[in-house]
Motif scaffolding. Structure first.
Motif, PDB file in Angstrom:
ATOM      1  N   PHE A  51       0.817  -1.214   0.000  1.00  0.00           N
ATOM      2  CA  PHE A  51       0.000   0.000   0.000  1.00  0.00           C
ATOM      3  C   PHE A  51       0.857   1.275   0.000  1.00  0.00           C
ATOM      4  CE2 PHE A  51      -3.110   2.924   2.269  1.00  0.00           C
ATOM      5  CZ  PHE A  51      -3.978   3.033   1.206  1.00  0.00           C
ATOM      6  N   PRO A  52       1.894   1.370   0.835  1.00  0.00           N
ATOM      7  CA  PRO A  52       2.742   2.572   0.777  1.00  0.00           C
ATOM      8  C   PRO A  52       3.502   2.689  -0.546  1.00  0.00           C
ATOM      9  CG  PRO A  52       3.083   1.378   2.843  1.00  0.00           C
ATOM     10  CD  PRO A  52       2.302   0.477   1.938  1.00  0.00           C
ATOM     11  N   ALA A  53       3.953   1.573  -1.093  1.00  0.00           N
ATOM     12  CA  ALA A  53       4.658   1.603  -2.383  1.00  0.00           C
ATOM     13  C   ALA A  53       3.729   2.057  -3.496  1.00  0.00           C
ATOM     14  CB  ALA A  53       5.232   0.222  -2.703  1.00  0.00           C
ATOM     15  N   LEU A  54       2.465   1.653  -3.409  1.00  0.00           N
ATOM     16  CA  LEU A  54       1.459   2.092  -4.381  1.00  0.00           C
ATOM     17  C   LEU A  54       1.314   3.611  -4.325  1.00  0.00           C
ATOM     18  CD1 LEU A  54      -0.908   1.409  -6.355  1.00  0.00           C
ATOM     19  CD2 LEU A  54      -2.376   1.216  -4.333  1.00  0.00           C
ATOM     20  N   TYR A  55       1.175   4.145  -3.125  1.00  0.00           N
ATOM     21  CA  TYR A  55       1.052   5.595  -2.948  1.00  0.00           C
ATOM     22  C   TYR A  55       2.283   6.322  -3.476  1.00  0.00           C
ATOM     23  CZ  TYR A  55       1.522  10.089  -0.621  1.00  0.00           C
ATOM     24  OH  TYR A  55       1.749  11.420  -0.367  1.00  0.00           O
ATOM     25  N   THR A  79       1.273   5.964   4.908  1.00  0.00           N
ATOM     26  CA  THR A  79       2.659   5.982   4.432  1.00  0.00           C
ATOM     27  C   THR A  79       3.564   6.739   5.395  1.00  0.00           C
ATOM     28  OG1 THR A  79       1.853   5.884   2.153  1.00  0.00           O
ATOM     29  CG2 THR A  79       4.151   6.521   2.459  1.00  0.00           C
ATOM     30  N   ASP A  80       3.061   7.836   5.959  1.00  0.00           N
ATOM     31  CA  ASP A  80       3.842   8.587   6.945  1.00  0.00           C
ATOM     32  C   ASP A  80       4.140   7.721   8.168  1.00  0.00           C
ATOM     33  OD1 ASP A  80       3.960  10.829   5.377  1.00  0.00           O
ATOM     34  OD2 ASP A  80       2.399  11.940   6.448  1.00  0.00           O
ATOM     35  N   LEU A  81       3.148   6.952   8.602  1.00  0.00           N
ATOM     36  CA  LEU A  81       3.363   6.034   9.733  1.00  0.00           C
ATOM     37  C   LEU A  81       4.456   5.013   9.406  1.00  0.00           C
ATOM     38  CD1 LEU A  81      -0.204   5.158  11.115  1.00  0.00           C
ATOM     39  CD2 LEU A  81       1.558   6.544  12.215  1.00  0.00           C
ATOM     40  N   ASN A  82       4.389   4.474   8.193  1.00  0.00           N
ATOM     41  CA  ASN A  82       5.387   3.477   7.803  1.00  0.00           C
ATOM     42  C   ASN A  82       6.777   4.095   7.677  1.00  0.00           C
ATOM     43  OD1 ASN A  82       5.760   0.639   7.144  1.00  0.00           O
ATOM     44  ND2 ASN A  82       6.365   1.346   5.109  1.00  0.00           N
ATOM     45  N   ARG A  83       6.836   5.347   7.195  1.00  0.00           N
ATOM     46  CA  ARG A  83       8.123   6.042   7.088  1.00  0.00           C
ATOM     47  C   ARG A  83       8.730   6.253   8.482  1.00  0.00           C
ATOM     48  NH1 ARG A  83       6.440   9.945   4.657  1.00  0.00           N
ATOM     49  NH2 ARG A  83       6.795   9.297   2.502  1.00  0.00           N
ATOM     50  N   LEU A 117      18.726  -0.255   4.359  1.00  0.00           N
ATOM     51  CA  LEU A 117      20.050   0.252   4.707  1.00  0.00           C
ATOM     52  C   LEU A 117      20.860   0.640   3.467  1.00  0.00           C
ATOM     53  CD1 LEU A 117      21.036  -2.161   7.622  1.00  0.00           C
ATOM     54  CD2 LEU A 117      20.517   0.274   7.810  1.00  0.00           C
ATOM     55  N   GLU A 118      20.657  -0.083   2.379  1.00  0.00           N
ATOM     56  CA  GLU A 118      21.439   0.208   1.171  1.00  0.00           C
ATOM     57  C   GLU A 118      20.799   1.300   0.324  1.00  0.00           C
ATOM     58  OE1 GLU A 118      19.841  -2.946  -2.216  1.00  0.00           O
ATOM     59  OE2 GLU A 118      21.380  -3.592  -0.818  1.00  0.00           O
ATOM     60  N   GLY A 119      19.572   1.718   0.685  1.00  0.00           N
ATOM     61  CA  GLY A 119      18.893   2.769  -0.071  1.00  0.00           C
ATOM     62  C   GLY A 119      18.296   2.276  -1.367  1.00  0.00           C
ATOM     63  N   LEU A 120      17.726   1.077  -1.367  1.00  0.00           N
ATOM     64  CA  LEU A 120      17.188   0.491  -2.599  1.00  0.00           C
ATOM     65  C   LEU A 120      16.008   1.278  -3.153  1.00  0.00           C
ATOM     66  CD1 LEU A 120      17.318  -1.908  -4.614  1.00  0.00           C
ATOM     67  CD2 LEU A 120      15.716  -3.124  -3.115  1.00  0.00           C
ATOM     68  N   TYR A 121      15.195   1.861  -2.256  1.00  0.00           N
ATOM     69  CA  TYR A 121      13.969   2.547  -2.678  1.00  0.00           C
ATOM     70  C   TYR A 121      14.176   4.062  -2.706  1.00  0.00           C
ATOM     71  CZ  TYR A 121      12.592  -1.973  -0.770  1.00  0.00           C
ATOM     72  OH  TYR A 121      12.531  -3.303  -0.465  1.00  0.00           O
ATOM     73  N   GLU A 122      13.431   4.734  -3.551  1.00  0.00           N
ATOM     74  CA  GLU A 122      13.482   6.196  -3.585  1.00  0.00           C
ATOM     75  C   GLU A 122      12.987   6.789  -2.279  1.00  0.00           C
ATOM     76  OE1 GLU A 122      12.210   8.548  -6.873  1.00  0.00           O
ATOM     77  OE2 GLU A 122      12.485   6.917  -8.311  1.00  0.00           O
ATOM     78  N   ASP A 123      12.038   6.103  -1.648  1.00  0.00           N
ATOM     79  CA  ASP A 123      11.464   6.564  -0.381  1.00  0.00           C
ATOM     80  C   ASP A 123      11.472   5.373   0.570  1.00  0.00           C
ATOM     81  OD1 ASP A 123       9.793   7.373   1.741  1.00  0.00           O
ATOM     82  OD2 ASP A 123       8.511   8.574   0.433  1.00  0.00           O
ATOM     83  N   ILE A 124      12.041   5.539   1.757  1.00  0.00           N
ATOM     84  CA  ILE A 124      12.109   4.410   2.703  1.00  0.00           C
ATOM     85  C   ILE A 124      10.724   3.946   3.128  1.00  0.00           C
ATOM     86  CG2 ILE A 124      14.388   5.043   3.593  1.00  0.00           C
ATOM     87  CD1 ILE A 124      12.895   6.122   6.120  1.00  0.00           C
ATOM     88  N   ALA A 125       9.707   4.770   2.897  1.00  0.00           N
ATOM     89  CA  ALA A 125       8.339   4.398   3.288  1.00  0.00           C
ATOM     90  C   ALA A 125       7.754   3.319   2.394  1.00  0.00           C
ATOM     91  CB  ALA A 125       7.436   5.619   3.275  1.00  0.00           C
ATOM     92  N   GLU A 126       8.373   3.066   1.245  1.00  0.00           N
ATOM     93  CA  GLU A 126       7.805   2.122   0.277  1.00  0.00           C
ATOM     94  C   GLU A 126       7.735   0.702   0.815  1.00  0.00           C
ATOM     95  OE1 GLU A 126       9.250   2.424  -3.840  1.00  0.00           O
ATOM     96  OE2 GLU A 126      10.091   4.367  -3.295  1.00  0.00           O
ATOM     97  N   ARG A 127       8.707   0.304   1.623  1.00  0.00           N
ATOM     98  CA  ARG A 127       8.819  -1.094   2.062  1.00  0.00           C
ATOM     99  C   ARG A 127       8.215  -1.294   3.443  1.00  0.00           C
ATOM    100  NH1 ARG A 127       9.873  -6.171   3.319  1.00  0.00           N
ATOM    101  NH2 ARG A 127      11.153  -7.353   1.843  1.00  0.00           N
ATOM    102  N   MET A 128       7.295  -2.235   3.559  1.00  0.00           N
ATOM    103  CA  MET A 128       6.772  -2.622   4.861  1.00  0.00           C
ATOM    104  C   MET A 128       7.560  -3.834   5.352  1.00  0.00           C
ATOM    105  SD  MET A 128       2.636  -2.162   4.431  1.00  0.00           S
ATOM    106  CE  MET A 128       2.375  -2.379   6.202  1.00  0.00           C
ATOM    107  N   LEU A 129       7.995  -3.780   6.604  1.00  0.00           N
ATOM    108  CA  LEU A 129       8.714  -4.931   7.154  1.00  0.00           C
ATOM    109  C   LEU A 129       8.468  -5.022   8.649  1.00  0.00           C
ATOM    110  CD1 LEU A 129      12.510  -4.279   7.582  1.00  0.00           C
ATOM    111  CD2 LEU A 129      11.022  -2.492   6.756  1.00  0.00           C
ATOM    112  N   GLY A 130       8.761  -6.210   9.179  1.00  0.00           N
ATOM    113  CA  GLY A 130       8.551  -6.439  10.604  1.00  0.00           C
ATOM    114  C   GLY A 130       9.855  -6.531  11.360  1.00  0.00           C
ATOM    115  N   ASP A 131      10.614  -7.600  11.101  1.00  0.00           N
ATOM    116  CA  ASP A 131      11.832  -7.857  11.853  1.00  0.00           C
ATOM    117  C   ASP A 131      13.056  -7.251  11.189  1.00  0.00           C
ATOM    118  OD1 ASP A 131      10.273  -9.460  13.545  1.00  0.00           O
ATOM    119  OD2 ASP A 131      10.595 -11.226  12.292  1.00  0.00           O
TER     120      ASP A 131
END
Length: 359
Positions: A51-55, A79-83, A117-131
């Motif tokens: 959902f954040p990546a879609l936005y 998306t702001d929450l995920n960021r 950590l490597e900066g794969l995405y243009e916006d760190i908010a794009e990726r949802m992760l847990g651990d």
């Protein structure tokens, strides 16, 4: 109403519009029709953790103007929450990195943590992760576990012997749990894809060690296709597929898997599915075989037939559960793990939430 297939393909194409001009034009044309089932899009994209990546993709190409205002507001909020969460995860991962490096241990961060950590995405908010996931050799893994426990991390979880990672570690006031991996895959495939192999092309980016792009691409596929049985389901999980798409811009997908034997087929099968679902981007070209075509045909049949999709998934889930219970009758280690698992309070709570019996 949009069908499951229509919704999946719409979301998938939206995830590529920053980098694929053809898909950008097609999506804009579709958005202008004002005929999108946004409830279905929100439900499926949140279920697939994109959902954040879609936005972020819709925002980058200035397509938010075609969306309902209340939906855009919700997307911004989510998306702001995920960021914010990912900012905390990155800070926590950097702390762990420094702590272990100080103790002469070099963690290799994997999965979503490594990507951030490597900066794969243009916006760190794009990726949802847990651990926070990292991998070490077995000797250093035990040392790292002790170091983290000495620094107020603790564990209440249980894993079977020879599992891929040590018990998850958590710390009061820290946002993410830590999983220290010693292996990447289930036992059947560890001879092909393991720490010894990925160690050869580890790269240091932004002061953190991460896997080489070919290994990242492989793990982005195999973590779900092999470890979570999605290869048997002939299915796609868009969070992993989006990682594969982004990584395909950094390495050659047609040659990335040449070093594998048993794993080459499931890797190519998932690439084939991604190639179709993302509307045939050149970067996702794969090595076609009769077996890959057969796998792709079954995926398409499931996509077009919700009854068949449900029947196949339920059948495979049943086989997996029965297999574990059956093996536990004859294998003491599996039996001990199964008993600990089903009596674990956290596991019980998670299952009650999944069943909608607890919030």
């Amino acid at each position: 109403m949009m069908s499951y297939k229509d919704t999946l393909l719409f979301i998938a194409k939206c995830l590529t519009i920053t980098l694929e001009e053809k898909n950008r034009k097609e999506i804009e044309k579709q958005l202008k029709t004002n005929n999108i089932d946004w409830d279905a899009v929100v439900k499926l994209s949140t279920g697939h953790y994109v959902f954040p990546a879609l936005y972020c993709n819709l925002k980058r190409v200035n397509f938010l103007k075609y969306l309902p205002t209340d939906l855009v507001e919700y997307m911004i909020y989510f998306t702001d929450l995920n960021r914010e969460r990912n900012t905390e995860i990155i800070a926590q991962a950097k702390e762990i990195n420094e702590l272990l490096l100080e103790n002469k241990i070099t963690p290799v961060f994997i999965k979503g943590t490594g990507n951030l950590l490597e900066g794969l995405y243009e916006d760190i908010a794009e990726r949802m992760l847990g651990d926070i996931d990292l991998i070490l050799n077995k000797r250093d893994a035990k040392k790292a576990d002790k170091i983290l426990r000495d620094n107020k991390y603790s564990s209440n979880s249980v894993v079977p012997d020879n599992f891929r990672h040590l018990p998850r570690l958590t710390k009061l006031n820290k946002i993410a749990a830590i999983e220290i991996h010693t292996d990447l895959l289930i036992e059947e495939y560890r001879d092909e894809f393991n720490y010894v192999l990925i160690e050869k092309d580890v790269q240091k980016i932004n002061h953190a060690h991460v896997m080489g792009f070919e290994s990242q691409l492989a793990l982005s596929i195999l973590a779900n296709q092999i470890n979570n049985d999605h290869f048997k389901y002939k299915d796609i999980f868009l969070r992993n597929a989006y990682d594969v798409f982004v990584l395909s811009k950094k390495t050659n997908t047609k040659t990335a898997f040449n070093k594998f034997n048993k794993l080459k087929h499931p890797l190519n099968c998932f690439l084939a599915i991604c190639f179709e679902v993302f509307n045939k981007p050149k970067s996702l070209e794969y090595n076609d075989t009769l077996k890959v075509t057969k796998h792709l045909n079954t995926f398409n049949k499931k996509l077009n037939n919700p009854t068949l999709r449900k029947t196949i998934n339920q059948g495979i889930e049943g086989k997996i559960r029965f297999s574990i219970i059956y093996k536990s009758l004859f294998d003491k280690e599996i039996r001990t793990w199964l008993i600990k698992r089903i009596t674990d309070k956290q596991w019980q709570k998670e299952k009650l939430i999944q069943l909608g019996l607890k919030t």
